[in-house]
Motif scaffolding. Structure first.
Motif, PDB file in Angstrom:
ATOM      1  N   SER A 109      44.544  90.668  62.400  1.00  0.00           N
ATOM      2  CA  SER A 109      45.982  90.898  62.493  1.00  0.00           C
ATOM      3  C   SER A 109      46.415  91.977  61.511  1.00  0.00           C
ATOM      4  N   MET A 110      47.288  92.850  61.979  1.00  0.00           N
ATOM      5  CA  MET A 110      47.809  93.894  61.101  1.00  0.00           C
ATOM      6  C   MET A 110      48.767  93.325  60.059  1.00  0.00           C
ATOM      7  N   LEU A 111      49.225  92.087  60.255  1.00  0.00           N
ATOM      8  CA  LEU A 111      50.058  91.478  59.232  1.00  0.00           C
ATOM      9  C   LEU A 111      49.323  91.394  57.897  1.00  0.00           C
ATOM     10  N   ASN A 112      48.007  91.256  57.964  1.00  0.00           N
ATOM     11  CA  ASN A 112      47.210  91.136  56.748  1.00  0.00           C
ATOM     12  C   ASN A 112      47.009  92.479  56.064  1.00  0.00           C
ATOM     13  N   HIS A 113      47.042  93.567  56.818  1.00  0.00           N
ATOM     14  CA  HIS A 113      46.819  94.900  56.245  1.00  0.00           C
ATOM     15  C   HIS A 113      48.118  95.663  56.029  1.00  0.00           C
ATOM     16  N   VAL A 150      29.565  98.314  54.784  1.00  0.00           N
ATOM     17  CA  VAL A 150      28.486  98.436  53.802  1.00  0.00           C
ATOM     18  C   VAL A 150      29.023  98.407  52.372  1.00  0.00           C
ATOM     19  N   LEU A 151      30.328  98.626  52.196  1.00  0.00           N
ATOM     20  CA  LEU A 151      30.909  98.599  50.844  1.00  0.00           C
ATOM     21  C   LEU A 151      31.445  97.213  50.498  1.00  0.00           C
ATOM     22  N   TRP A 152      32.037  96.544  51.447  1.00  0.00           N
ATOM     23  CA  TRP A 152      32.518  95.180  51.282  1.00  0.00           C
ATOM     24  C   TRP A 152      32.636  94.552  52.652  1.00  0.00           C
ATOM     25  N   LYS A 153      32.697  93.245  52.676  1.00  0.00           N
ATOM     26  CA  LYS A 153      32.902  92.548  53.935  1.00  0.00           C
ATOM     27  C   LYS A 153      34.394  92.524  54.226  1.00  0.00           C
ATOM     28  N   LEU A 154      34.755  91.870  55.293  1.00  0.00           N
ATOM     29  CA  LEU A 154      36.154  91.924  55.721  1.00  0.00           C
ATOM     30  C   LEU A 154      37.076  91.234  54.725  1.00  0.00           C
ATOM     31  N   GLY A 155      38.347  91.611  54.790  1.00  0.00           N
ATOM     32  CA  GLY A 155      39.337  91.057  53.882  1.00  0.00           C
ATOM     33  C   GLY A 155      40.197  92.160  53.297  1.00  0.00           C
ATOM     34  N   THR A 156      41.261  91.771  52.599  1.00  0.00           N
ATOM     35  CA  THR A 156      42.165  92.756  52.011  1.00  0.00           C
ATOM     36  C   THR A 156      42.046  92.848  50.495  1.00  0.00           C
ATOM     37  N   ALA A 179      59.049  91.006  50.170  1.00  0.00           N
ATOM     38  CA  ALA A 179      58.315  91.274  51.415  1.00  0.00           C
ATOM     39  C   ALA A 179      57.456  90.060  51.732  1.00  0.00           C
ATOM     40  N   LEU A 180      57.630  89.518  52.920  1.00  0.00           N
ATOM     41  CA  LEU A 180      56.888  88.333  53.351  1.00  0.00           C
ATOM     42  C   LEU A 180      56.375  88.565  54.763  1.00  0.00           C
ATOM     43  N   PHE A 181      55.040  88.604  54.912  1.00  0.00           N
ATOM     44  CA  PHE A 181      54.411  88.848  56.211  1.00  0.00           C
ATOM     45  C   PHE A 181      53.700  87.568  56.647  1.00  0.00           C
ATOM     46  N   SER A 182      54.181  86.945  57.745  1.00  0.00           N
ATOM     47  CA  SER A 182      53.639  85.639  58.134  1.00  0.00           C
ATOM     48  C   SER A 182      53.830  85.389  59.620  1.00  0.00           C
ATOM     49  N   ASP A 183      52.948  84.565  60.175  1.00  0.00           N
ATOM     50  CA  ASP A 183      53.089  84.085  61.554  1.00  0.00           C
ATOM     51  C   ASP A 183      53.276  82.566  61.578  1.00  0.00           C
ATOM     52  N   ASN A 184      53.568  81.971  60.420  1.00  0.00           N
ATOM     53  CA  ASN A 184      53.750  80.520  60.296  1.00  0.00           C
ATOM     54  C   ASN A 184      55.207  80.248  59.913  1.00  0.00           C
ATOM     55  N   SER A 229      45.418 106.033  65.379  1.00  0.00           N
ATOM     56  CA  SER A 229      45.202 107.398  64.913  1.00  0.00           C
ATOM     57  C   SER A 229      45.600 107.561  63.445  1.00  0.00           C
ATOM     58  N   TYR A 230      46.485 106.706  62.963  1.00  0.00           N
ATOM     59  CA  TYR A 230      46.924 106.781  61.570  1.00  0.00           C
ATOM     60  C   TYR A 230      46.244 105.727  60.700  1.00  0.00           C
ATOM     61  N   CYS A 231      45.994 104.577  61.262  1.00  0.00           N
ATOM     62  CA  CYS A 231      45.483 103.438  60.483  1.00  0.00           C
ATOM     63  C   CYS A 231      43.992 103.223  60.757  1.00  0.00           C
ATOM     64  N   PRO A 232      43.122 103.422  59.760  1.00  0.00           N
ATOM     65  CA  PRO A 232      41.677 103.268  59.980  1.00  0.00           C
ATOM     66  C   PRO A 232      41.286 101.864  60.414  1.00  0.00           C
ATOM     67  N   VAL A 233      41.950 100.847  59.873  1.00  0.00           N
ATOM     68  CA  VAL A 233      41.535  99.495  60.205  1.00  0.00           C
ATOM     69  C   VAL A 233      41.828  99.179  61.668  1.00  0.00           C
ATOM     70  N   LEU A 234      42.918  99.718  62.211  1.00  0.00           N
ATOM     71  CA  LEU A 234      43.199  99.520  63.635  1.00  0.00           C
ATOM     72  C   LEU A 234      42.143 100.204  64.495  1.00  0.00           C
ATOM     73  N   ARG A 235      41.738 101.370  64.088  1.00  0.00           N
ATOM     74  CA  ARG A 235      40.692 102.084  64.830  1.00  0.00           C
ATOM     75  C   ARG A 235      39.384 101.299  64.780  1.00  0.00           C
TER      76      ARG A 235
END
Length: 700
Positions: free
Chosen positions: A502-506, A614-620, A392-397, A460-466
């Motif tokens: 980007s949802m590619l990261n999540h 409040v639990l962590w900053k952004l990132g995966t 699995a490879l998720f990229s925009d480059n 509605s399904y993905c919290p990060v998108l919301r």
């Protein structure tokens, strides 16, 4: 016949005449022995101390030398037990004044030559009777001994009664012994001096090391990283002339400020001129070889001006205050420059080079010019075959994705069994398809998808998108008056990177939904290079765990407390702050166990709790640490070597023996700020003679 009370005469073995002597004559020899022990023995000691010479003062009363000779002869006969009785009396009568005079003369001469007697003298001057024959070499010392004896003998010394054959030998041996003892004493002094110097050096080194350790503990945020104990190799300007000129410039600034404050305008102007001249001579030089040829002349001129200023202006307190102010100002400048450097590096990491943008645009245009029947990849039946090796490879480059695929296939033992699932965004979908249609990965299977076509992936399904659609998040990312520099307060610039939008990261948290018919899949980042066959990862027993990854807790800052907010009770109650972190970039996932343990549901739970960050900053990585807590199996470190995007000190052998190398960090290999020594591992998988790459001016 004598009566019982009558004293028997003293007899000696074989001495009949002595047996006929009177009673008074028989008592005399013990007296002579006592005189020898208490009078003659000390005189012999002082004679030995003077190197075998007795300095006899001239007799003021004109004592006859014949009497002295007769007395010495009588003394010898008494000691040898052969002298007549009359001689014993004469020797006894004459002995007392003679021996007492000799003792006094010996003591006087000894004090003149060696000083007054003391305990130190006996400690430092061994008796001649303690000599050993092997301490001196007679051949090497005879000549020196004779010369010193002739030069050091006083004019008033009288000849002794020793025979001519005996005197020179005894004198030479005694003098040689003195020289040997003197040399031994000198050697001992030198040895003690060397020992003391060595101890002093060791003590100084210990003090310096202790001072260096103390200086490391000083808070550099307050005092700056300046230390008089700084080691030479920590100084970038190690050349002495460059450092001297820079030091002169600093002192000239101090004195120019003092001259201006005290109204000495002529001196102020002269110092300003010297500062400008030195600046021009130094320029950007960091080594003596880079200096202008006029540097020595400028150093002399500046030195003369500084001497003049020191005579007129030197005030210890004022100079100290001025230097302290300059130090604080320099420290503030260093902080500001560090922040600017960090900001610029983060900004550069966000950008896409023009050449890669050009490549993407040209490929996109050509893709949409293709007929629909030519836009399909072969071997589509392999996409859902669980017996093959799936990636699995998720990229925009486009260029980065091509390196991952090419390096994997070139090092694979059975390329036909490898299947690549590429997911990109709508903007790069055409370019990604066109590139791999033009450059298929040999016998391997490849498929490209558009993340925007995953209809099930919605807010509605993905919290990060919301959360990304919320007003608070939009304000965080897109607020117009938000500070644009770190020095202005945007200290979390790295977390404002657009890749987090980007949802590619999540998408990595939804692998079973994307590939529902697969059992295992190897997830790869687009900033890695594969150097070995990776099929062995499918044979690793994960022991019921979901994620197989290389741990990164070899250093303290890669533990959970680095990424998570342990002041929050939800984090503190459920996780260990010292738990070992692991790395994304190359992860083998067991999708069957994933579904059993509802990994996606765990991720949704923690992502919903972190809506206010409040639990962590952004990132995966932080949500990944929470989601796969106690569900990660550690892989051998040789599978995945990290740090090529920020760490310049990775061992070359470690890189070359790794199955995968990862350019995590800001210094990506396709950027100009990449580390030069690491780029060849990436660039060797790019075809720089390809028409599209050559047309967009992409070069090594």
């Amino acid at each position: 016949m004598p009566t019982p009370k009558q004293r028997l005469p003293y007899t000696a073995a074989g001495g009949g005449r002595r047996g006929a002597a009177s009673g008074s004559g028989g008592v005399l020899p013990p007296v002579v022995v006592l005189v020898f022990l208490f009078v003659l023995a000390p005189s012999l000691f002082f004679v030995a101390r003077n190197g075998g010479h007795v300095h006899v003062a001239s007799d003021p009363k004109g004592r006859d030398s014949d009497q002295e000779a007769e007395a010495m002869k009588s003394l010898k006969s008494i000691l040898s037990k052969e002298a007549p009785g009359a001689g014993d009396r004469a020797a006894t009568i004459f002995l007392a004044p003679l021996l007492l005079g000799a003792v006094i003369d010996a003591i006087t001469a000894s004090q003149h030559e060696a000083g007054a007697l003391s305990l130190d003298f006996f400690r430092n001057h061994a008796s001649p009777s303690w000599k050993t024959d092997d301490l001196v070499s007679h051949k090497s010392l005879d000549v020196d001994g004779k010369a010193k004896a002739e030069n050091s003998a006083p004019e008033h010394d009288l000849p002794t009664n020793k025979s001519p054959k005996d005197d020179p030998d005894e004198h030479q041996v005694d003098t040689a012994a003195k020289i040997a003892r003197r040399k031994l004493r000198e050697k001992r002094r030198e040895k003690r001096a060397m020992d003391l110097m060595r101890k002093d050096d060791e003590a100084r080194v210990k003090l310096e090391n202790a001072a260096i350790e103390r200086s490391k503990a000083v808070d550099s945020a307050v005092l700056g990283k300046y230390s008089i104990w700084r080691k030479e190799n920590e100084n970038e300007n190690s050349d002495s002339t460059v450092r001297l000129m820079r030091d002169q410039i600093i002192m000239a600034r101090v004195y120019s400020a003092l001259a201006k404050s005290k109204g000495k305008n002529d001196l102020f102007q002269e110092l300003q001129i010297r500062i400008k001249e030195s600046h021009r001579a130094v320029g950007e030089a960091t080594a003596d070889a880079d200096l202008h040829h006029s540097a020595p002349e400028k150093i002399r001129a500046m030195g003369q001006t500084l001497s003049k200023a020191r005579e007129e202006l030197y005030d210890c307190r004022a100079v100290t205050q001025r230097l302290r102010a300059m130090l604080q100002s320099a420290d503030e400048q260093v902080r500001s420059l560090k922040k600017q450097s960090t900001f610029l590096s983060q900004l550069a990491a966000k950008t896409i080079p023009n050449s890669i943008h050009c490549l993407s645009m040209r490929l996109t245009i050509d893709y949409y010019l293709l007929p629909l029947e030519k836009r399909k990849f072969p071997r589509r039946e392999n996409l859902e075959n669980p017996t093959l090796y799936h990636y699995a490879l998720f990229s925009d480059n486009v260029l980065a994705a091509s390196v991952v695929v090419n390096s994997t296939i070139m090092n694979a033992k059975e390329p036909e069994k490898h299947v690549f699932h590429l997911v990109t965004d709508k903007l790069n979908f055409g370019a990604m398809n066109m590139w791999f249609l033009l450059n298929p990965p040999g016998e391997a299977t490849i498929h490209v998808e558009n993340v925007d076509e995953f209809k099930w992936l919605n807010s509605s399904y993905c919290p990060v998108l919301r959360q990304l659609e919320s007003a608070a998040m939009k304000e965080y990312y897109f607020k117009a008056d938000r500070p644009t520099t770190l020095s202005a307060g945007s200290s979390n610039l790295k977390y404002r990177n657009p890749k987090y939008l980007s949802m590619l990261n999540h998408l990595r948290f939804y692998l079973p939904e994307v590939y529902p018919k697969l059992d295992k899949i190897l997830f790869l980042d687009d900033d890695i290079v594969v150097q070995k066959d990776l099929t062995g990862l499918w044979d690793v027993d994960l022991n019921g765990k979901v994620n197989g990854a290389v741990e990164t807790c070899g250093e303290s800052f890669h533990r959970f407390d680095k990424y998570l907010n342990f002041s929050n009770p939800h984090i503190a109650r459920n996780f260990d702050p010292n738990a070992c972190g692991w790395a994304y970039g190359m992860n083998i996932f067991d999708l069957k166990e994933w579904k059993k343990k509802d990994i996606t549901g765990i991720y949704h739970k923690w992502q919903n709790m972190n809506e206010d960050r409040v639990l962590w900053k952004l990132g995966t990585l932080p949500p990944g640490l929470l989601t796969f807590y106690k569900l990660t199996h550690p892989l051998d470190k040789s599978w995945h070597v990290l740090g090529l995007g920020y760490n310049p000190s990775i061992d070359r052998s470690e890189i070359e023996s790794a199955a995968v190398v990862h350019y995590n960090g800001n210094m990506k290999p396709w950027l100009e700020l990449a580390m030069t020594k690491y780029r060849p591992y990436w660039t060797k998988y790019i075809k720089y003679d390809h028409p599209y790459i050559r047309g967009c001016n992409l070069s090594e």
